[in-house]
Design an enzyme around this catalytic site. Structure first.
Site: not given
Length: 459
Positions: A11, A257, A266, A345
């Site tokens: 970010v 999907y 996130c 992650r």
């Protein structure tokens, strides 16, 4: 405008580079000396399409600089962004220690009015906490200075973050200060020329908007995975179902999907954090808890399909995993949690690999971008072979498993796959192929929620 950004992760670095690209004077600050030294030399610590060029161009033009000096960053800026990590705490709530540390630093060093922008994904009420810590430190200094803390959540997709930043769908600004609002409008004016994308609201609504957006998208994914598991049992094909419901404009095709679970920096932590926040206010969010539970279970789906194919699912279901796949070698295509990133992650590939290793199997893996990250996470081990190409990964393997939907996996040479993998079977966690095409090439095919299609090959 003079802008400083604390934090050079996804970010912070993307935001800083894009703000510099439209002409703002930007300093990015980080406590990691090695990372800052690398950035000064043009070494980008993450893979994000287009980011390297934007960073290098603006460094060369003098619009973008990097520092480890908090004092330099605070004194430079009219607007200070907080873009540090908010990792999940032990109970799943967002850990705000890094956000609060930056707030304290700003309070210690500021001399004039600042707009402090919470860009990190933070729980509702964080702006109030940052305001309090800055004011507390100012009081301790005996120094009077005005400031406003603004919520400005990011809506960047990994793999498309630069494009999202340069051409945002919306720019959410949470503030009750007209003065701070005007400054933020000036910051974002270059991104807001075609039509007004700025949505101004109160701070707490802005903070909740970010979590609500990510939790909604995660919910769509877990819902489709739930439907896929039902489709598998009733003999339906979830891909037909997806097309049928996606054509409804109230639903749409985005994020429906089915697959082997979502990951990344996130969705997992934001679903957890909002669920924990709601609990702190005395409300149990049953939907968010279910979204998390479905996703956690879905990450074991590929291992389940593998065990069922090899006839060892009964042992695995009881937790008796040790050495049930001993001697088998699995080619793994895709390690990153999604295409166009090297981020692993919460990646589904990690759950699969770790279970295959417990089961005594060897993994031969290839990913276009995440090889170094895999090496960093797992180091050198005899049951992990990192391959330079997807072809090398299938060479002398028993089966092929697909975890990430990279474009160059979508049209493989199935005859070459069959020739190289001894057990002639593909386990597809992203539904990349038409089952009939795979079967025509003499391969068994396991996908997510494809129902009776498995029976075509007699498996």
């Amino acid at each position: 405008m003079k802008i400083s950004i604390f934090g050079t992760g996804y970010v912070g670095l993307v935001t800083g580079a894009c703000l510099a690209d439209v002409g703002h004077d930007v300093i990015c600050a980080d406590v990691n000396q090695a990372k800052i030294d690398g950035l000064k030399q043009g070494v980008i610590p993450i893979y994000e399409p287009g980011l390297e060029n934007v960073v290098k161009t603006n460094v060369s033009q003098g619009n973008l600089r990097f520092t480890t000096s908090a004092e330099e960053a605070v004194q430079h800026a009219e607007v200070i962004y907080i873009a540090v990590g908010t990792p999940p705490d032990e109970d799943g709530s967002a850990d705000l220690q890094y956000v609060m540390a930056v707030g304290k630093t700003i309070g210690q060093l500021m001399q004039t009015y600042k707009v402090v922008v919470n860009k990190s994904t933070v729980p509702v009420g964080t702006a109030d906490k940052v305001t309090a810590v800055i004011q507390q430190v100012l009081n301790e200094r005996g120094f009077k200075a005005e400031f406003d803390v603004v919520s400005n959540p990011e809506f960047l997709k990994e793999g498309a973050a630069v494009a999202d930043c340069m051409r945002p769908d919306r720019i959410v600004i949470g503030t009750s200060s007209k003065f701070a609002e005007d400054i933020m409008r000036e910051v974002y004016a270059p991104f807001n020329r075609n039509h007004d994308k700025v949505i101004v609201m109160d701070v707490r609504s802005s903070e909740l908007t970010k979590y609500a957006a990510n939790c909604m998208l995660a919910t769509k994914i877990s819902f489709m995975n739930e439907m896929a598991n039902i489709a598998e049992r009733v003999g339906a094909d979830i891909e037909n179902v997806r097309k049928g419901i996606g054509s409804d404009p109230r639903i749409g095709y985005h994020f429906i999907y089915p697959g082997c679970g979502y990951g990344g920096s996130c969705f997992p932590k934001d679903v957890q954090a909002l669920a924990r926040t709601s609990e702190q206010y005395g409300y149990e969010s049953k939907i968010l808890n279910a979204v998390e539970q479905v996703n956690d279970k879905q990450k074991y789906k590929l291992f389940e399909l593998i065990c069922k194919h090899y006839g060892v699912w009964q042992q695995a279901a009881k937790g008796e995993i040790k050495d049930i796949l001993k001697g088998k070698t699995f080619a793994l295509w895709g390690l990153a949690f999604k295409p166009n990133t090297d981020d692993m992650r919460e990646a589904s590939s990690r759950v699969l690999m770790e279970n295959l290793w417990l089961a005594g199997a060897t993994v031969k893996a290839y990913d276009p971008e995440a090889m170094e990250e895999t090496q960093r996470i797992y180091g050198n081990r005899a049951d992990l072979v990192l391959c330079g190409t997807k072809e090398a990964a299938i060479n002398k393997a028993d089966a092929l498993v697909i975890c990430t939907e990279w474009k160059n996996f979508r049209a493989p040479d199935f005859s070459a796959v069959k020739e190289n993998i001894s057990d002639a079977v593909i386990f597809d966690g992203r539904n990349l192929f038409e089952p009939a095409t795979v079967h025509r090439n003499g391969l068994a095919y396991y996908a997510i929620g494809r129902g009776d299609t498995l029976k075509v090959s007699g498996v």
